[in-house]
Scaffold this motif. Structure first.
Motif, mmCIF file in Angstrom:
data_model
loop_
_atom_site.group_PDB
_atom_site.id
_atom_site.type_symbol
_atom_site.label_atom_id
_atom_site.label_comp_id
_atom_site.label_asym_id
_atom_site.label_seq_id
_atom_site.Cartn_x
_atom_site.Cartn_y
_atom_site.Cartn_z
ATOM 1 N N ARG A 187 -11.410 0.404 -0.555
ATOM 2 C CA ARG A 187 -10.978 0.740 0.138
ATOM 3 C C ARG A 187 -11.346 0.510 1.726
ATOM 4 O O ARG A 187 -12.639 -0.348 1.719
ATOM 5 C CB ARG A 187 -11.323 2.178 0.009
ATOM 6 N N ASN B 230 -5.297 -1.013 -1.708
ATOM 7 C CA ASN B 230 -4.946 0.271 -1.855
ATOM 8 C C ASN B 230 -6.535 0.617 -3.858
ATOM 9 O O ASN B 230 -6.984 1.146 -3.624
ATOM 10 C CB ASN B 230 -4.076 0.973 -1.750
ATOM 11 N N SER C 23 0.777 -1.204 0.062
ATOM 12 C CA SER C 23 0.054 -0.019 -0.079
ATOM 13 C C SER C 23 0.833 1.898 -0.230
ATOM 14 O O SER C 23 2.155 1.236 0.412
ATOM 15 C CB SER C 23 -0.978 0.150 0.864
ATOM 16 N N ASP D 30 -5.286 0.121 6.284
ATOM 17 C CA ASP D 30 -4.745 0.700 5.132
ATOM 18 C C ASP D 30 -3.243 0.386 4.708
ATOM 19 O O ASP D 30 -3.067 -0.328 3.697
ATOM 20 C CB ASP D 30 -4.600 2.059 5.568
#
Length: 157
Positions: free
Chosen positions: A92, A88, A3, A83
């Protein structure tokens, strides 16, 4: 696939005071977390470790770390870990809820750990339950949260 947040973390770890800089950057992106002055010690897919110092601003009327400050630390740790873990580019996330247990009075700096088993395939819609445990300086478990994170696939344009 790494990410953007995890790539940023890895780049900052090469700098002097990298953990401190990264922690500040997270608080710039999500300013409310700056109220607990978190320090992210470790971040990798499926795991985040963070510290919150005991200081006057997070204390309650009896001099222990306020319950909601502990909730903030749990949400921060879970959110940063998710996250850094989900793809990503295709997915989401947003927090959907939190179940908490206050197990003991928190009378020192606190350390939080959020860990999950990373799935091989992410579903288009799912509730991911992220357990977060918070420990005092003596290694005593003082707080447990199950943070529900709603993960969805991004719509194709």
């Amino acid at each position: 696939m790494s990410s953007a947040l995890l790539k940023t973390y890895k780049r900052m770890m090469m700098l002097p005071f990298g953990n401190w800089l990264f922690s500040k950057a997270v608080c710039v992106k999500a300013p409310y977390f700056s109220t607990i002055k978190p320090y992210i010690k470790e971040l990798k897919p499926g795991s985040c470790k963070a510290i919150m110092p005991k200081r006057r601003a997070v204390l309650n009327h009896i001099g222990t770390v306020h319950a909601i400050a502990q909730c903030n630390l749990a949400e921060l740790c879970a959110g940063v870990m998710v996250d850094a873990t989900i793809p990503n580019k295709t997915h989401r996330w947003i927090p959907r809820g939190m179940n908490v247990q206050y197990l003991q009075k928190a009378t020192s700096d606190l350390s939080a750990i959020a860990e999950i088993h990373v799935p091989a395939v992410w579903q288009d819609k799912q509730d991911l339950i992220v357990p977060v445990e918070i420990f005092d300086d003596g290694g005593n478990l003082v707080f447990h949260a199950d943070v529900t994170i709603y993960i969805t696939a991004k719509k194709a344009h």
